[in-house]
Design a protein around this motif. Structure first.
Motif, PDB file in Angstrom:
ATOM      1  N   LYS A 191      26.345  43.110  48.800  1.00 57.79           N
ATOM      2  CA  LYS A 191      26.265  43.274  47.347  1.00 57.79           C
ATOM      3  C   LYS A 191      27.603  43.730  46.787  1.00 57.79           C
ATOM      4  O   LYS A 191      28.419  44.315  47.495  1.00 57.79           O
ATOM      5  CB  LYS A 191      25.185  44.301  46.996  1.00 57.79           C
ATOM      6  CG  LYS A 191      23.784  43.850  47.352  1.00 57.79           C
ATOM      7  CD  LYS A 191      22.777  44.858  46.842  1.00 57.79           C
ATOM      8  CE  LYS A 191      21.376  44.462  47.190  1.00 57.79           C
ATOM      9  NZ  LYS A 191      20.887  43.326  46.472  1.00 57.79           N
ATOM     10  N   ARG A 192      27.778  43.475  45.513  1.00 60.85           N
ATOM     11  CA  ARG A 192      28.930  43.949  44.765  1.00 60.85           C
ATOM     12  C   ARG A 192      28.413  44.707  43.558  1.00 60.85           C
ATOM     13  O   ARG A 192      27.334  44.420  43.035  1.00 60.85           O
ATOM     14  CB  ARG A 192      29.813  42.790  44.294  1.00 60.85           C
ATOM     15  CG  ARG A 192      30.503  42.068  45.410  1.00 60.85           C
ATOM     16  CD  ARG A 192      31.646  42.908  45.974  1.00 60.85           C
ATOM     17  NE  ARG A 192      32.460  42.140  46.876  1.00 60.85           N
ATOM     18  CZ  ARG A 192      32.419  42.263  48.197  1.00 60.85           C
ATOM     19  NH1 ARG A 192      31.597  43.101  48.749  1.00 60.85           N
ATOM     20  NH2 ARG A 192      33.198  41.537  48.954  1.00 60.85           N
ATOM     21  N   ARG A 193      29.186  45.659  43.112  1.00 59.80           N
ATOM     22  CA  ARG A 193      28.801  46.475  41.957  1.00 59.80           C
ATOM     23  C   ARG A 193      29.519  45.965  40.718  1.00 59.80           C
ATOM     24  O   ARG A 193      30.740  45.866  40.690  1.00 59.80           O
ATOM     25  CB  ARG A 193      29.143  47.937  42.224  1.00 59.80           C
ATOM     26  CG  ARG A 193      28.760  48.851  41.080  1.00 59.80           C
ATOM     27  CD  ARG A 193      28.740  50.290  41.497  1.00 59.80           C
ATOM     28  NE  ARG A 193      27.573  50.496  42.350  1.00 59.80           N
ATOM     29  CZ  ARG A 193      27.404  51.544  43.148  1.00 59.80           C
ATOM     30  NH1 ARG A 193      28.315  52.472  43.209  1.00 59.80           N
ATOM     31  NH2 ARG A 193      26.324  51.656  43.880  1.00 59.80           N
ATOM     32  N   LEU A 194      28.727  45.634  39.684  1.00 62.27           N
ATOM     33  CA  LEU A 194      29.251  45.209  38.391  1.00 62.27           C
ATOM     34  C   LEU A 194      29.192  46.395  37.439  1.00 62.27           C
ATOM     35  O   LEU A 194      28.234  47.178  37.473  1.00 62.27           O
ATOM     36  CB  LEU A 194      28.423  44.062  37.815  1.00 62.27           C
ATOM     37  CG  LEU A 194      28.234  42.822  38.684  1.00 62.27           C
ATOM     38  CD1 LEU A 194      27.327  41.824  37.990  1.00 62.27           C
ATOM     39  CD2 LEU A 194      29.562  42.200  39.004  1.00 62.27           C
ATOM     40  N   ASP A 207      24.138  46.666  41.152  1.00 61.86           N
ATOM     41  CA  ASP A 207      24.487  46.100  42.448  1.00 61.86           C
ATOM     42  C   ASP A 207      23.756  44.775  42.614  1.00 61.86           C
ATOM     43  O   ASP A 207      22.523  44.728  42.578  1.00 61.86           O
ATOM     44  CB  ASP A 207      24.086  47.060  43.566  1.00 61.86           C
ATOM     45  CG  ASP A 207      24.681  48.448  43.377  1.00 61.86           C
ATOM     46  OD1 ASP A 207      25.772  48.539  42.790  1.00 61.86           O
ATOM     47  OD2 ASP A 207      24.059  49.427  43.810  1.00 61.86           O
ATOM     48  N   LEU A 241      26.235  38.694  46.223  1.00 64.58           N
ATOM     49  CA  LEU A 241      27.407  37.868  45.897  1.00 64.58           C
ATOM     50  C   LEU A 241      27.016  36.581  45.190  1.00 64.58           C
ATOM     51  O   LEU A 241      27.704  36.144  44.265  1.00 64.58           O
ATOM     52  CB  LEU A 241      28.173  37.524  47.178  1.00 64.58           C
ATOM     53  CG  LEU A 241      28.929  38.652  47.853  1.00 64.58           C
ATOM     54  CD1 LEU A 241      29.466  38.203  49.195  1.00 64.58           C
ATOM     55  CD2 LEU A 241      30.049  39.134  46.970  1.00 64.58           C
ATOM     56  N   ILE A 255      26.420  37.067  41.166  1.00 63.76           N
ATOM     57  CA  ILE A 255      27.383  37.759  40.302  1.00 63.76           C
ATOM     58  C   ILE A 255      27.588  37.009  38.993  1.00 63.76           C
ATOM     59  O   ILE A 255      27.454  37.580  37.913  1.00 63.76           O
ATOM     60  CB  ILE A 255      28.729  37.966  41.039  1.00 63.76           C
ATOM     61  CG1 ILE A 255      28.555  39.018  42.137  1.00 63.76           C
ATOM     62  CG2 ILE A 255      29.824  38.386  40.068  1.00 63.76           C
ATOM     63  CD1 ILE A 255      29.767  39.212  43.007  1.00 63.76           C
ATOM     64  N   ILE A 282      34.254  43.958  38.684  1.00 63.27           N
ATOM     65  CA  ILE A 282      33.471  44.054  39.914  1.00 63.27           C
ATOM     66  C   ILE A 282      34.188  44.988  40.864  1.00 63.27           C
ATOM     67  O   ILE A 282      35.402  44.905  41.031  1.00 63.27           O
ATOM     68  CB  ILE A 282      33.360  42.658  40.576  1.00 63.27           C
ATOM     69  CG1 ILE A 282      32.782  41.650  39.611  1.00 63.27           C
ATOM     70  CG2 ILE A 282      32.566  42.721  41.858  1.00 63.27           C
ATOM     71  CD1 ILE A 282      32.888  40.212  40.100  1.00 63.27           C
ATOM     72  N   GLU A 283      33.429  45.863  41.488  1.00 57.87           N
ATOM     73  CA  GLU A 283      34.004  46.711  42.525  1.00 57.87           C
ATOM     74  C   GLU A 283      34.146  45.857  43.778  1.00 57.87           C
ATOM     75  O   GLU A 283      33.176  45.255  44.249  1.00 57.87           O
ATOM     76  CB  GLU A 283      33.091  47.902  42.797  1.00 57.87           C
ATOM     77  CG  GLU A 283      33.716  48.910  43.723  1.00 57.87           C
ATOM     78  CD  GLU A 283      32.899  50.186  43.809  1.00 57.87           C
ATOM     79  OE1 GLU A 283      32.746  50.682  44.913  1.00 57.87           O
ATOM     80  OE2 GLU A 283      32.409  50.663  42.778  1.00 57.87           O
ATOM     81  N   PRO A 284      35.334  45.791  44.359  1.00 61.98           N
ATOM     82  CA  PRO A 284      35.542  44.888  45.490  1.00 61.98           C
ATOM     83  C   PRO A 284      34.706  45.251  46.715  1.00 61.98           C
ATOM     84  O   PRO A 284      34.217  44.385  47.402  1.00 61.98           O
ATOM     85  CB  PRO A 284      37.039  45.004  45.780  1.00 61.98           C
ATOM     86  CG  PRO A 284      37.500  46.193  45.048  1.00 61.98           C
ATOM     87  CD  PRO A 284      36.533  46.492  43.970  1.00 61.98           C
ATOM     88  N   THR A 285      34.550  46.521  46.988  1.00 63.95           N
ATOM     89  CA  THR A 285      33.707  46.922  48.099  1.00 63.95           C
ATOM     90  C   THR A 285      32.769  47.997  47.600  1.00 63.95           C
ATOM     91  O   THR A 285      33.150  48.832  46.796  1.00 63.95           O
ATOM     92  CB  THR A 285      34.534  47.480  49.273  1.00 63.95           C
ATOM     93  OG1 THR A 285      35.326  48.568  48.803  1.00 63.95           O
ATOM     94  CG2 THR A 285      35.405  46.411  49.889  1.00 63.95           C
ATOM     95  N   MET A 286      31.562  47.966  48.084  1.00 64.58           N
ATOM     96  CA  MET A 286      30.557  48.927  47.638  1.00 64.58           C
ATOM     97  C   MET A 286      30.142  49.764  48.842  1.00 64.58           C
ATOM     98  O   MET A 286      29.841  49.226  49.898  1.00 64.58           O
ATOM     99  CB  MET A 286      29.351  48.190  47.082  1.00 64.58           C
ATOM    100  CG  MET A 286      28.389  49.099  46.380  1.00 64.58           C
ATOM    101  SD  MET A 286      26.984  48.184  45.762  1.00 64.58           S
ATOM    102  CE  MET A 286      25.995  48.121  47.232  1.00 64.58           C
TER     103      MET A 286
END
Length: 170
Positions: free
Chosen positions: A2-5, A137, A140, A143, A162-166
């Motif tokens: 997952k990625r965080r927006l 969250d 991918l 998004i 977007i946070e690159p790593t969560m």
């Protein structure tokens, strides 16, 4: 994965409507985290937890590294200068490193719990002005869909990337 927006919303009504739209888009409530200024009620919205509000994760990572290095140095010192009558093995260095890393992560995370999250530093001014930060969250593969949904249904919301790593656990 997952990625965080990140989205900034102007008020509580907009935040509630955005949450409802995300729920209809099958984004579970546990993946939506709202952050507002201290004392502001978020009603039924899922408020960000202590790990998301504070710098505990970053502190633990930093403490792990610094503690590990410190434990390694102390382990080498103890190995090279053992007490009289004691024959130490090289595993003493490994034990010192592990104990130092664990202690460093624990101590630094306790201290960092009182420090605001450094990843959210650029949002502090807007949050203090009364806006609400939404951290969502998403997988991918979704998004673009979620960004499009929020921008279409909520033009008042401003996307902040977007946070690159969560982190795996907060």
């Amino acid at each position: 994965m997952k990625r965080r927006l990140y989205f900034l919303l102007p008020n509580l009504g907009s935040a509630i409507q955005t949450a409802n739209d995300l729920l209809l888009a099958r984004i579970d409530d546990r993946y939506m985290h709202f952050l507002a200024k201290r004392g502001m009620s978020l009603g039924q919205l899922h408020e960000a937890n202590a790990l998301q509000k504070s710098d505990a994760v970053h502190g633990a990572e930093l403490g792990f590294v610094i503690g590990g290095v410190g434990g390694f140095v102390i382990g080498i010192y103890i190995y090279l200068t053992p007490p009289d009558g004691v024959a130490l093995q090289l595993v003493t260095v490994l034990i010192g490193t592990v104990i130092g890393a664990i202690f460093g992560a624990w101590a630094a995370s306790l201290v960092a719990l009182s420090v605001p999250n450094s990843r959210l530093k650029l949002f502090h001014k807007e949050i203090d002005a009364g806006k609400i930060l939404l951290m969502v969250d998403v997988p991918l593969s979704r998004i673009a869909e979620i960004q499009d949904l929020v921008s279409r249904r909520h033009p008042e919301a401003t996307a902040h990337g977007i946070e690159p790593t969560m982190p795996a656990f907060p």
